[in-house]
Design a protein around this motif. Structure first.
Motif, PDB file in Angstrom:
ATOM      1  N   GLY A  29     -31.920  -5.170 -32.403  1.00 45.89           N
ATOM      2  CA  GLY A  29     -31.412  -3.811 -32.543  1.00 45.89           C
ATOM      3  C   GLY A  29     -31.253  -3.081 -31.233  1.00 45.89           C
ATOM      4  N   ILE A  30     -31.342  -3.766 -30.111  1.00 50.25           N
ATOM      5  CA  ILE A  30     -31.183  -3.101 -28.827  1.00 50.25           C
ATOM      6  C   ILE A  30     -29.750  -2.636 -28.644  1.00 50.25           C
ATOM      7  CG2 ILE A  30     -31.227  -3.468 -26.334  1.00 50.25           C
ATOM      8  CD1 ILE A  30     -33.589  -5.354 -26.785  1.00 50.25           C
ATOM      9  N   TYR A  31     -28.837  -3.446 -29.062  1.00 48.98           N
ATOM     10  CA  TYR A  31     -27.438  -3.082 -28.884  1.00 48.98           C
ATOM     11  C   TYR A  31     -26.645  -3.540 -30.089  1.00 48.98           C
ATOM     12  CZ  TYR A  31     -22.841  -2.542 -26.926  1.00 48.98           C
ATOM     13  OH  TYR A  31     -21.559  -2.139 -26.714  1.00 48.98           O
ATOM     14  N   GLY A  32     -25.787  -2.662 -30.571  1.00 44.47           N
ATOM     15  CA  GLY A  32     -24.880  -3.027 -31.649  1.00 44.47           C
ATOM     16  C   GLY A  32     -23.473  -3.124 -31.097  1.00 44.47           C
ATOM     17  N   PHE A  33     -22.727  -4.096 -31.522  1.00 45.62           N
ATOM     18  CA  PHE A  33     -21.389  -4.294 -30.984  1.00 45.62           C
ATOM     19  C   PHE A  33     -20.350  -3.393 -31.637  1.00 45.62           C
ATOM     20  CE2 PHE A  33     -23.486  -8.253 -29.795  1.00 45.62           C
ATOM     21  CZ  PHE A  33     -23.175  -8.271 -28.448  1.00 45.62           C
ATOM     22  N   THR A  34     -20.766  -2.508 -32.528  1.00 43.53           N
ATOM     23  CA  THR A  34     -19.818  -1.607 -33.171  1.00 43.53           C
ATOM     24  C   THR A  34     -19.469  -0.436 -32.279  1.00 43.53           C
ATOM     25  OG1 THR A  34     -21.589  -0.336 -34.209  1.00 43.53           O
ATOM     26  CG2 THR A  34     -20.665  -2.190 -35.457  1.00 43.53           C
ATOM     27  N   GLY A  35     -20.350  -0.033 -31.373  1.00 44.90           N
ATOM     28  CA  GLY A  35     -20.066   1.069 -30.477  1.00 44.90           C
ATOM     29  C   GLY A  35     -20.438   2.419 -31.040  1.00 44.90           C
ATOM     30  N   GLY A  36     -20.960   2.483 -32.247  1.00 49.39           N
ATOM     31  CA  GLY A  36     -21.316   3.758 -32.840  1.00 49.39           C
ATOM     32  C   GLY A  36     -22.779   3.817 -33.214  1.00 49.39           C
ATOM     33  N   ASP A  37     -23.404   4.967 -32.966  1.00 48.83           N
ATOM     34  CA  ASP A  37     -24.794   5.189 -33.327  1.00 48.83           C
ATOM     35  C   ASP A  37     -24.825   6.060 -34.572  1.00 48.83           C
ATOM     36  OD1 ASP A  37     -27.507   5.547 -33.474  1.00 48.83           O
ATOM     37  OD2 ASP A  37     -27.602   6.935 -31.783  1.00 48.83           O
ATOM     38  N   VAL A  38     -24.914   5.446 -35.733  1.00 45.91           N
ATOM     39  CA  VAL A  38     -24.888   6.181 -36.993  1.00 45.91           C
ATOM     40  C   VAL A  38     -26.287   6.468 -37.504  1.00 45.91           C
ATOM     41  CG1 VAL A  38     -22.618   5.319 -37.627  1.00 45.91           C
ATOM     42  CG2 VAL A  38     -24.643   4.073 -38.356  1.00 45.91           C
TER      43      VAL A  38
END
Length: 168
Positions: free
Chosen positions: A21-30
């Motif tokens: 969960g360090i980085y998501g490849f979606t680019g959005g922080d929901v």
């Protein structure tokens, strides 16, 4: 021979970052939100262009469903967007030596209200605007209009995305 070691290392890094969960490849922080509601953006500009509200609404819905894992709902969304198109203006931008317009600019402004029920500190109401220039010798119809709308709507929807859930 070194390439053989880099490929598994790369795969392990990708799995580690996505699993932890360090980085998501979606680019959005929901955050913890699972649903999104995007109401129809009605065109309330003085100059009305038919279909512009629908085009903008669909583009915003498409952007969020493509770049996040949110489910689009018609009511009670944890993330909620509403607003209206407030301005649609065409203005001359540059002149020729014969004192006629050489280039025109189409500018569209959209007022956006964003409510995040999982983190109310992120709520906002903001105006977003962008423009597209086209030759004065062309009419704002057909392909010229479609290209201008695409450029403007893409930019405004991306700005809305970045302001609401973008990490940067």
């Amino acid at each position: 021979m070194k390439k053989v070691y880099y490929i598994p290392l790369f795969v392990l890094c990708v799995l580690f970052f996505t699993r932890c969960g360090i980085y998501g490849f979606t680019g959005g922080d929901v955050g913890s939100a699972k649903t999104i509601q995007i109401d129809f953006f009605q065109n309330q500009a003085q100059l009305i262009e038919p279909g512009l509200g629908q085009d903008f609404t669909l583009a915003l819905q498409d952007l969020f469903t493509r770049q996040t894992n949110l489910t689009l709902v018609s009511s009670n969304g944890e993330l909620y967007f509403s607003g209206e198109i407030t301005s649609y203006r065409i203005a001359p931008m540059s002149a020729t030596s014969q004192q006629t317009s050489a280039q025109n600019r189409l500018t569209i402004s959209v007022n956006v209200r964003y409510a995040n029920t999982t983190d109310e500190k992120k709520n906002f109401e903001k105006s977003f605007s962008f423009y597209s220039d086209y030759p004065a010798t062309s009419q704002l119809t057909g392909g010229v209009q479609e290209a201008a709308f695409t450029e403007i709507i893409d930019r405004i929807t991306q700005d809305v995305f970045n302001a609401s859930v973008g990490k940067w």
